[in-house]
Design a protein around this motif. Structure first.
Motif, mmCIF file in Angstrom:
data_model
loop_
_atom_site.group_PDB
_atom_site.id
_atom_site.type_symbol
_atom_site.label_atom_id
_atom_site.label_comp_id
_atom_site.label_asym_id
_atom_site.label_seq_id
_atom_site.Cartn_x
_atom_site.Cartn_y
_atom_site.Cartn_z
ATOM 1 N N GLU A 241 45.341 39.413 39.016
ATOM 2 C CA GLU A 241 44.518 40.398 38.294
ATOM 3 C C GLU A 241 45.382 41.142 37.279
ATOM 4 O O GLU A 241 46.426 41.691 37.618
ATOM 5 N N MET B 148 25.621 42.735 38.381
ATOM 6 C CA MET B 148 26.509 42.410 39.506
ATOM 7 C C MET B 148 25.868 41.414 40.467
ATOM 8 O O MET B 148 26.513 40.485 40.944
ATOM 9 N N ASN C 76 35.040 45.709 36.735
ATOM 10 C CA ASN C 76 34.417 46.871 36.087
ATOM 11 C C ASN C 76 33.691 47.781 37.062
ATOM 12 O O ASN C 76 33.231 48.852 36.686
ATOM 13 N N ARG D 26 30.827 37.471 33.981
ATOM 14 C CA ARG D 26 30.342 37.997 32.703
ATOM 15 C C ARG D 26 31.194 37.536 31.527
ATOM 16 O O ARG D 26 30.691 37.235 30.452
ATOM 17 N N LEU E 204 25.452 39.688 32.408
ATOM 18 C CA LEU E 204 25.019 39.524 33.800
ATOM 19 C C LEU E 204 25.180 40.818 34.586
ATOM 20 O O LEU E 204 26.175 41.530 34.431
ATOM 21 N N PRO F 240 28.822 53.892 34.670
ATOM 22 C CA PRO F 240 27.956 53.890 35.852
ATOM 23 C C PRO F 240 27.580 52.486 36.318
ATOM 24 O O PRO F 240 27.045 51.696 35.553
ATOM 25 N N HIS F 241 27.865 52.186 37.567
ATOM 26 C CA HIS F 241 27.487 50.900 38.164
ATOM 27 C C HIS F 241 26.605 51.155 39.375
ATOM 28 O O HIS F 241 27.060 51.732 40.364
ATOM 29 N N ILE F 242 25.383 50.716 39.283
ATOM 30 C CA ILE F 242 24.440 50.867 40.394
ATOM 31 C C ILE F 242 24.018 49.465 40.808
ATOM 32 O O ILE F 242 23.541 48.687 39.975
HETATM 33 P P1 FAD Z 1 34.677 41.792 35.788
HETATM 34 O O1 FAD Z 1 34.222 42.884 36.652
HETATM 35 O O2 FAD Z 1 34.916 42.078 34.358
HETATM 36 O O3 FAD Z 1 36.011 41.189 36.428
HETATM 37 C C1 FAD Z 1 36.835 40.273 35.744
HETATM 38 C C2 FAD Z 1 38.278 40.605 36.088
HETATM 39 O O4 FAD Z 1 39.143 39.608 35.504
HETATM 40 C C3 FAD Z 1 38.720 41.948 35.522
HETATM 41 O O5 FAD Z 1 39.185 42.779 36.549
HETATM 42 C C4 FAD Z 1 39.824 41.574 34.513
HETATM 43 O O6 FAD Z 1 40.853 42.542 34.450
HETATM 44 C C5 FAD Z 1 40.310 40.260 35.075
HETATM 45 N N1 FAD Z 1 40.969 39.435 34.035
HETATM 46 C C6 FAD Z 1 40.504 39.134 32.807
HETATM 47 N N2 FAD Z 1 41.381 38.405 32.125
HETATM 48 C C7 FAD Z 1 42.442 38.205 32.941
HETATM 49 C C8 FAD Z 1 43.687 37.530 32.800
HETATM 50 N N3 FAD Z 1 44.027 36.929 31.647
HETATM 51 N N4 FAD Z 1 44.550 37.524 33.841
HETATM 52 C C9 FAD Z 1 44.237 38.166 35.008
HETATM 53 N N5 FAD Z 1 43.075 38.842 35.192
HETATM 54 C C10 FAD Z 1 42.187 38.852 34.167
HETATM 55 N N6 FAD Z 1 25.836 45.681 36.586
HETATM 56 C C11 FAD Z 1 24.902 46.053 37.494
HETATM 57 O O7 FAD Z 1 24.431 45.220 38.271
HETATM 58 N N7 FAD Z 1 24.475 47.364 37.581
HETATM 59 C C12 FAD Z 1 24.955 48.334 36.762
HETATM 60 O O8 FAD Z 1 24.560 49.499 36.863
HETATM 61 C C13 FAD Z 1 25.936 47.958 35.775
HETATM 62 N N8 FAD Z 1 26.428 48.877 34.932
HETATM 63 C C14 FAD Z 1 27.376 48.501 34.023
HETATM 64 C C15 FAD Z 1 27.896 49.484 33.174
HETATM 65 C C16 FAD Z 1 28.869 49.159 32.250
HETATM 66 C C17 FAD Z 1 29.416 50.232 31.344
HETATM 67 C C18 FAD Z 1 29.343 47.820 32.168
HETATM 68 C C19 FAD Z 1 30.399 47.461 31.158
HETATM 69 C C20 FAD Z 1 28.830 46.852 32.999
HETATM 70 C C21 FAD Z 1 27.838 47.170 33.932
HETATM 71 N N9 FAD Z 1 27.324 46.232 34.823
HETATM 72 C C22 FAD Z 1 26.365 46.600 35.734
HETATM 73 C C23 FAD Z 1 27.790 44.822 34.809
HETATM 74 C C24 FAD Z 1 28.943 44.586 35.789
HETATM 75 O O9 FAD Z 1 30.059 45.314 35.357
HETATM 76 C C25 FAD Z 1 29.238 43.095 35.828
HETATM 77 O O10 FAD Z 1 28.116 42.362 36.215
HETATM 78 C C26 FAD Z 1 30.378 42.749 36.793
HETATM 79 O O11 FAD Z 1 31.487 43.582 36.609
HETATM 80 C C27 FAD Z 1 30.786 41.324 36.538
HETATM 81 O O12 FAD Z 1 31.793 40.943 37.433
HETATM 82 P P2 FAD Z 1 32.846 39.853 36.977
HETATM 83 O O13 FAD Z 1 33.682 39.564 38.150
HETATM 84 O O14 FAD Z 1 32.158 38.750 36.291
HETATM 85 O O15 FAD Z 1 33.693 40.555 35.804
#
Ligand code: FAD
Ligand code: UDP
Length: 362
Positions: A33, A348, A41, A339, A346, A58-60
């Protein structure tokens, strides 16, 4: 170093797959990570004032997918929070998505469902085809409410007006003909009782999962790790060295402030469609149902450059993504999920659903 699976990213996508693979296949999983914490996020923590806050807005959690809810519920209890959002327009605070209550507050009159249907029938713009995010709104509620709630908020949030975005963006908000003032009507919703990070920690508590390698971009270690399969949840264009060009993202600045008061605003999130440079203010105590004499709020300022948060739903960018996807499909031992890796807006629960499905196919 040797592992069976190497997972890049410790967000919902990475943690779900790590848990499944470690516990069900009894394989070793190393997670790398880039950031200094797990959770992606959805990362939350107690700030210096002892108030639980979220670093990335905010993440709900909300879902209608029983399998996803049951799965996550093995690692956490939920606090029962029901999300409500007020929009401040015309000097009033009204609930979103638009429902009977919103309309009554806005126009100082009563509506029953039939009257509201007739009202929108008169106001709505008749279109043969819904081609963009403006069409979605005006075809349901007309120009006036579009201008009031959507036009300027979207310009702030995305840097472009709704005409330029695919329909899926504003389709996220329905129009309701009842008095339901909840933001989400999903069957399952809430925030993990002890926070998202505690839930992720529990998911990763397994003998086959060594401590996550934090503060590490995967490129720094990939040549020194031997692995069978790679799961990548970072930006797909970065993985392929931007060979087809850079995929644009929308980013945000989060400004947190702790105030000497018990409660700051009338809902967990208040949106400001037409005023200020920020889009919304979140009061975390309301989301976490925390009692504390002070309160921390978060302003969101959208921007073009910075951490990639929102893939931008536009046809031209989908075309670039498809080129990357074709590259990805050619790699038999590398899986792209989440995402950033799927370049999709997408939630969560959709990411967890995708992870559970990918697991079944591995
Ligand atoms: P991420 O959470 O982005 O995780 C990907 C990880 O990969 C990160 O930690 C990143 O640091 C790591 N990474 C990337 N590149 C590298 C690399 N080169 N080397 C090592 N590590 C790396 N969803 C909801 O369902 N409800 C909500 O209320 C909601 N609110 C949101 C509000 C905001 C402001 C945002 C931006 C998003 C919101 N979401 C919400 C969406 C939610 O954040 C995503 O669906 C979720 O985080 C996706 O998970 P993920 O694992 O795909 O990506
Ligand atoms: N939206 C808007 N005004 C609002 C709330 C939302 O115009 O008061 C539009 C905006 O384009 C936003 C989209 O609807 O990006 C989806 O809103 P949602 O709350 O689902 O966005 P999220 O914060 O979850 O990304």
């Amino acid at each position: 170093m040797k592992t069976d699976f190497l997972i890049i990213g410790a967000g919902f996508a990475g943690c779900t797959l790590a848990e499944r693979i470690a516990s069900q296949l009894d394989k070793k999983v190393l997670i790398v990570e880039k950031r200094d914490h797990i959770g992606g996020n959805a990362y939350d923590y107690y700030n210096d004032d002892g108030i639980m806050v979220q670093k990335y807005g905010p993440h709900i959690f909300h879902s209608n997918l029983k399998e996803v809810w049951d799965y996550l519920s093995r690692f956490t209890e939920w606090n029962g929070y029901v999300h409500r959002v007020l929009a401040r327009v015309k000097g009033k605070e009204v609930y979103l998505p638009i429902n009977l209550d919103t309309m009554e507050r806005l126009y100082d009159r009563k509506f029953n469902p039939e009257e509201l249907r007739e009202y929108f029938e008169r106001k709505r713009v008749r279109l043969d085809q819904i081609e963009n995010s403006r069409d979605v709104v005006v075809s349901q509620v007309g120009e006036e409410l579009y201008e009031l709630f959507f036009r300027n908020y979207t310009k702030k949030q995305w840097g472009v007006y709704p005409e330029e975005l695919d329909p899926e963006v504003t389709k996220r908000l329905p129009v309701r003909f009842d008095h339901d003032t909840r933001y989400f009507t999903d069957k399952y919703q809430g925030i993990p009782k002890h926070g998202f990070v505690k839930m992720f920690e529990k998911m990763l508590q397994h003998k086959n999962i060594p401590p996550v390698m934090l503060n590490t971009d995967y490129r720094e270690i990939i040549d020194s790790v031997s692995f069978d399969k790679l799961i990548y949840t970072g930006p797909i264009d970065y993985y392929f060295d931007y060979i087809h060009g850079k995929l644009p993202y929308r980013s945000l600045d989060f400004k947190l402030e702790t105030l000497e008061m018990d409660k700051y605003q009338n809902a967990g999130v208040v949106n400001f469609p037409n005023d200020y440079d920020y889009t919304r203010i979140t009061e975390f105590k309301q989301l976490y149902l925390q009692k504390h004499p002070r309160t921390t709020i978060c302003y969101e300022y959208p921007k073009a450059e910075g951490e990639p948060y929102y893939p931008i739903p536009k046809k031209e960018y989908q075309e670039i993504y498809q080129k990357y996807k074709r590259e990805a499909d050619r790699l038999k031992s590398v899986f792209f999920l989440g995402r950033l890796a799927q370049y999709r807006y997408l939630n969560m629960d959709q990411v967890v659903d995708g992870a559970l499905n990918l697991f079944k196919s591995i």
